[in-house]
Design an enzyme around this catalytic site. Structure first.
Site, PDB file in Angstrom:
ATOM      1  N   LYS A 204      14.046  66.175  31.767  1.00 28.88           N
ATOM      2  CA  LYS A 204      14.930  66.706  33.107  1.00 28.88           C
ATOM      3  C   LYS A 204      16.163  67.122  32.569  1.00 28.88           C
ATOM      4  O   LYS A 204      16.950  66.490  31.884  1.00 28.88           O
ATOM      5  CB  LYS A 204      14.991  65.745  34.176  1.00 28.88           C
ATOM      6  N   CYS A 312      31.208  65.414  23.737  1.00 32.26           N
ATOM      7  CA  CYS A 312      31.579  63.819  23.779  1.00 32.26           C
ATOM      8  C   CYS A 312      32.141  63.369  22.827  1.00 32.26           C
ATOM      9  O   CYS A 312      32.894  62.199  22.835  1.00 32.26           O
ATOM     10  CB  CYS A 312      30.095  63.159  24.126  1.00 32.26           C
ATOM     11  N   GLU A 415      38.241  60.333  29.382  1.00 32.36           N
ATOM     12  CA  GLU A 415      37.407  61.391  28.768  1.00 32.36           C
ATOM     13  C   GLU A 415      37.697  62.767  29.718  1.00 32.36           C
ATOM     14  O   GLU A 415      37.376  62.499  31.003  1.00 32.36           O
ATOM     15  CB  GLU A 415      35.886  61.420  28.546  1.00 32.36           C
TER      16      GLU A 415
END
Length: 583
Positions: A204, A312, A415
């Site tokens: 997905k 990330c 973040e």
């Protein structure tokens, strides 16, 4: 680009998506007109739905696809289809799987420009970077193809002439859930080790970037995998929940945010499914006063502005020793202001748009809050409007450098996932280590210094899964990728290196008949004989990873992480070891 003659007979089945040649595609022209689900070796409309989504072209703000999200029925069809293909694929030898994966890698390499163009249109990163992504994608398939034929168990000699042995067995149907910053690459990183071990996969992608994974699915089919071995379902949270909770799913691998990763772990735990999570980060980049200044500045730019800062493992907390703070800051600002922003399909563009309007506003909100908390914006941090009129509705911002930052500021703690660098001064090595490790994340870290002893000493004390010395964001396929703390659990699903195979196969010790038993420990002509040399664990709901009882030598894998000073990994355990003896 046409299919090769030897695959011509499959063309009606494949219904292959072939966009215009890369050279003919330009920003503002691409539209998806075919279904975005893939099942049984062909594009299909979902059997049921759980809503609709729109995919955008970040460079222009145009809608390029409106698609239906897969409902529970469609997810079940995809899983059952993969389960049927698994029965065929898992019986192939490692060398047979190797040849098919190598063929898939060859096709990706051949179509690099075409795939990179579609990736750029749907994601927004520059075509310059997208080509790098596609290169690492085919390299990942080649790497795991090479390992597929070398996987083997062990023979363990026991007292009295008895012996035990282990054999590696695939888990079954694995689920991959991808992120929007590296859509095609993550699909390769998750599928390559799974398929090399003999598993099937239902993938997905993020609903923001649904397009390019269809190219991978079609390439796998063209390369010769059984129809249904790699299926694609589209959707958001509801579709992901159907996948994680499906009883026939054996493993879930996810790349994305910490909150979503936590939910996936919780849902999967109800079925005792092993989970691999590669989550967020707020990584430190430490610049010592004895560094090569030119190299350190380049490293800081790479650590903050790659893929518009939507990475990330980016090193967004830039700690600079006070002796060189002014010089370093001056050089970083000068280089940042020269980054060319614009049409991501142009060869000289080095920064494209962010993924969508809400994310752009979120990143700008972080900059605004940073100023309110006392940070100073040295450059950027605002909306950029390109001169080309067709780009006026794109999601562009100028890369930002912040100074006067403190460790307790939101821009330093959370973040941002955008092109925002926070510069923080420090005095001593001991001080910066304490501050660098003072975070709930632990994905990556970097050190720039000419003192090699200091470099290795510092990275050994950094609580981060991947540590770089005098470089950053260098990720060869041979090395695993993952983090500490809330940045990830076990091996990350991205590139797991050779140990990545441990997360996609069970070890079972048995003989002929017991080889077909779905049990972690199989005994022949005896029972409950459990020498300490042999692992102990189960399948299904009998246990995840190694059991805590007697794990044998492999049991050590579940009790430690190791950090490499170049580009590192966490390593936790082989999945589902088994035991039994033959007398």
């Amino acid at each position: 680009m046409c299919l090769r003659a030897r695959c011509a007979a499959l063309a009606p089945l494949l219904r292959t998506f072939r966009p215009a040649p890369a050279a003919a595609m330009s920003t503002g022209t691409f539209v998806v007109s075919q279904p975005l689900n893939y099942r049984g070796g062909a594009r299909v409309d979902p059997a049921d739905t759980s809503g609709t989504e729109k995919a955008f072209e970040p460079a222009t703000g145009r809608v390029i696809a409106t698609f239906t999200c897969s409902g529970e029925k469609e997810v079940n069809l995809a899983v059952q289809d993969a389960k049927a293909a698994f029965k065929i694929w898992s019986q192939k030898s490692g060398m047979e799987r190797c040849r098919i994966l190598l063929e898939a890698a060859r096709i990706i390499r051949e179509r690099k420009d075409e795939i990179a163009t579609v990736e750029t249109i749907n994601n927004g990163k520059s075509i310059f970077e997208a080509r790098w992504d596609i290169d690492t994608s085919w390299q990942c398939l080649e790497y795991y193809a090479g390992l597929a034929g070398s996987m083997a168990g062990e023979h363990i000699q026991l007292p009295g002439g008895s012996f035990g042995y282990t054999r590696r067995e695939p888990l079954g149907v694995c689920v991959g859930i991808g992120a929007w910053n590296y859509p095609f690459q993550i699909a390769c990183w998750k599928s390559a080790p799974a398929l090399a071990c003999g598993n099937a996969m239902v993938f997905k992608p993020s609903p923001f970037t649904p397009v390019s994974v269809l190219q991978l699915a079609e390439i796998y089919t063209e390369a010769g995998v059984p129809p249904g071995l790699f299926n694609v379902v589209q959707g958001g949270a509801a579709t992901g929940q159907f996948l994680c909770q499906h009883p026939d799913v054996a493993k879930v691998s996810f790349t994305g945010s910490v909150p979503t990763g936590s939910k996936i772990m919780e849902m999967s735990a109800k079925g005792i499914k092993p989970v691999t999570l590669e989550l967020g980060g707020k990584s430190p980049l430490i610049i010592f006063s004895d560094c090569d200044m030119e190299n350190a500045v380049k490293g800081a730019l790479m650590a903050n502005f790659l893929t518009q800062g939507e990475v990330c493992c980016n090193g967004t907390r830039v700690f600079v020793q006070k002796e060189i703070l002014d010089e370093f800051t001056r050089e970083v600002v000068k280089r940042t202001q020269k980054i060319k922003i614009g049409d991501p399909l142009l060869e000289d563009t080095r920064m494209g748009p962010l993924i969508n309007r809400p994310h752009l506003e979120r990143v700008l909100g972080f900059v605004k809050l940073a100023k309110e908390q006392g940070a100073k914006v040295l450059c950027g941090g605002d909306i950029h409007v390109p001169e080309d009129p067709k780009l006026k509705d794109g999601y562009y911002m100028r890369p930002c450098v912040l100074t006067n930052c403190r460790d307790d500021m939101t821009c330093v703690k959370e973040e941002i996932f955008g092109p925002v660098m926070s510069i923080l001064p420090f005095d001593t090595e001991a001080e910066v280590l304490e501050r660098a490790n003072d975070t709930t994340f632990g994905l990556a870290a970097g050190v720039f210094t000419r003192d090699i002893q200091r470099a290795h000493r510092v990275v050994a004390r950094l609580q981060a899964g991947m540590c770089f010395i005098n470089n950053y964001n260098v990720s060869p396929v041979e090395l695993p990728f993952g983090g500490y703390k809330k940045s990830g659990e076990a091996l990350a699903g991205k590139r797991e290196g050779k140990p990545g195979l441990w997360g996609h196969g069970d070890i079972q010790r048995a003989h002929r008949v017991v080889a077909r038993l779905q049990a972690g420990m199989c005994f022949i002509n005896n029972y409950n004989v459990s020498p300490v040399e042999l692992p102990f664990g189960g399948y299904k709901k009998s246990g995840e990873a190694l059991a805590g009882k007697r794990e044998g030598k492999p049991g050590l894998w579940g009790h430690g992480c190791h950090s490499d000073p170049t580009d590192q990994l966490p390593k936790h355990g082989c999945v589902s070891e088994s035991a039994g003896t033959v007398s």
